[in-house]
Write a protein that holds these residues in place. Structure first.
Motif, PDB file in Angstrom:
ATOM      1  N   MET A  56       0.949  -1.187   0.027  1.00 36.86           N
ATOM      2  CA  MET A  56      -0.046  -0.057   0.074  1.00 36.86           C
ATOM      3  C   MET A  56       0.948   1.238  -0.124  1.00 36.86           C
ATOM      4  O   MET A  56       0.502   2.243  -0.776  1.00 36.86           O
ATOM      5  N   ARG A  57       1.890   1.229   0.704  1.00 38.52           N
ATOM      6  CA  ARG A  57       2.845   2.278   1.037  1.00 38.52           C
ATOM      7  C   ARG A  57       3.493   2.518  -0.560  1.00 38.52           C
ATOM      8  O   ARG A  57       3.517   3.786  -0.865  1.00 38.52           O
ATOM      9  N   SER A  59       2.268   1.621  -3.274  1.00 44.17           N
ATOM     10  CA  SER A  59       1.418   2.037  -4.225  1.00 44.17           C
ATOM     11  C   SER A  59       1.048   3.830  -4.318  1.00 44.17           C
ATOM     12  O   SER A  59       0.729   4.384  -5.192  1.00 44.17           O
ATOM     13  N   ARG A  60       0.818   4.063  -2.955  1.00 45.80           N
ATOM     14  CA  ARG A  60       0.616   5.666  -2.513  1.00 45.80           C
ATOM     15  C   ARG A  60       1.972   6.470  -3.092  1.00 45.80           C
ATOM     16  O   ARG A  60       1.654   7.572  -3.677  1.00 45.80           O
ATOM     17  N   GLN A  61       2.943   5.806  -3.016  1.00 48.91           N
ATOM     18  CA  GLN A  61       4.147   6.722  -3.381  1.00 48.91           C
ATOM     19  C   GLN A  61       4.117   6.766  -4.972  1.00 48.91           C
ATOM     20  O   GLN A  61       4.416   7.879  -5.730  1.00 48.91           O
ATOM     21  N   MET A  63       1.642   6.568  -7.003  1.00 54.58           N
ATOM     22  CA  MET A  63       0.218   7.548  -7.495  1.00 54.58           C
ATOM     23  C   MET A  63       0.804   8.771  -7.276  1.00 54.58           C
ATOM     24  O   MET A  63       0.569  10.139  -8.143  1.00 54.58           O
ATOM     25  N   ALA A  64       1.565   9.261  -6.171  1.00 55.52           N
ATOM     26  CA  ALA A  64       2.041  10.894  -5.813  1.00 55.52           C
ATOM     27  C   ALA A  64       3.118  10.910  -6.707  1.00 55.52           C
ATOM     28  O   ALA A  64       3.116  12.402  -7.323  1.00 55.52           O
TER      29      ALA A  64
END
Length: 216
Positions: A56-57, A59-61, A63-64
């Motif tokens: 999840m971490r 994936s968030r990175q 996307m950012a």
């Protein structure tokens, strides 16, 4: 990313040690099969939870990272700056060995090569792209749909140039589409199979969407 993933796995193993130790003591005290099962379950639970958090971490990175690159693309003030930013954004977000971007000239209507990256001495991509309807790139532009090529050697319609010493074996064909109009196409990839993931394909689609809007 591999080292980071292994680090999280190691952390999960270390964090599960106290739980495993507790259940080992239970197993020695009761000598029942369920005590051993709880030992294994404790370890797997902690590792899987940390693994999920790590994914999840990442994936968030991603996307950012994609969002920042998209903002740079849409902020370009002219075509030359746009092409430079697009080339850098795709390299930074998904990476490539070969890259070419074609844009439609609004005056002539021709689809002209604006930038290309290739490891060979000569760039094998023509200065003007002609949609002949037989290749995968022409098909992607006709359908307005991006193509994810895992192994072009298994796809005759990919039509690699016979004289290209570094053909794109896996990569993306990304038509620049907005308002149901095609403004060009971006083709990128590497010279070995299965070098991209579906997540990277989705990130590339976000970038190409912003590229099409910026060029329009």
């Amino acid at each position: 990313q591999v080292l980071e993933s292994l680090s999280w796995d190691g952390l999960g193993w270390a964090m599960s040690l106290p739980l495993v130790a507790m259940y080992v003591l239970l197993q020695r005290a009761y000598r029942e099969w369920w005590a051993l099962a709880l030992e294994v379950l404790a370890y797997l639970t902690v590792v899987m939870l940390l693994r999920f958090y790590y994914q999840m971490r990442v994936s968030r990175q991603a996307m950012a990272h994609t969002a920042r690159a998209s903002e740079l693309i849409t902020a370009a003030l002219d075509k030359d700056e746009l092409v430079r930013r697009v080339k850098d954004a795709f390299l930074d977000v998904v990476g490539y060995t070969m890259f070419v971007v074609y844009l439609t000239d609004p005056a002539s209507g021709k689809i002209v090569r604006e930038a290309a990256v290739h490891p060979g001495k000569e760039v094998p991509y023509p200065v003007e792209f002609i949609k002949d309807g037989t290749g995968l790139t022409s098909w992607a532009m006709a359908t307005h749909l991006p193509e994810f090529v895992s192994d072009s050697r298994q796809s005759p319609s990919a039509n690699p140039d016979p004289g290209d010493n570094y053909p794109i074996v896996s990569g993306f064909i990304l038509p620049l589409v907005t308002d149901r109009k095609v403004f060009g196409v971006i083709v990128l990839g590497r010279d070995y199979a299965n070098s991209y993931t579906r997540t990277e394909f989705e990130m590339a689609n976000v970038l190409v969407h912003h590229t099409a809007m910026a060029y329009r």
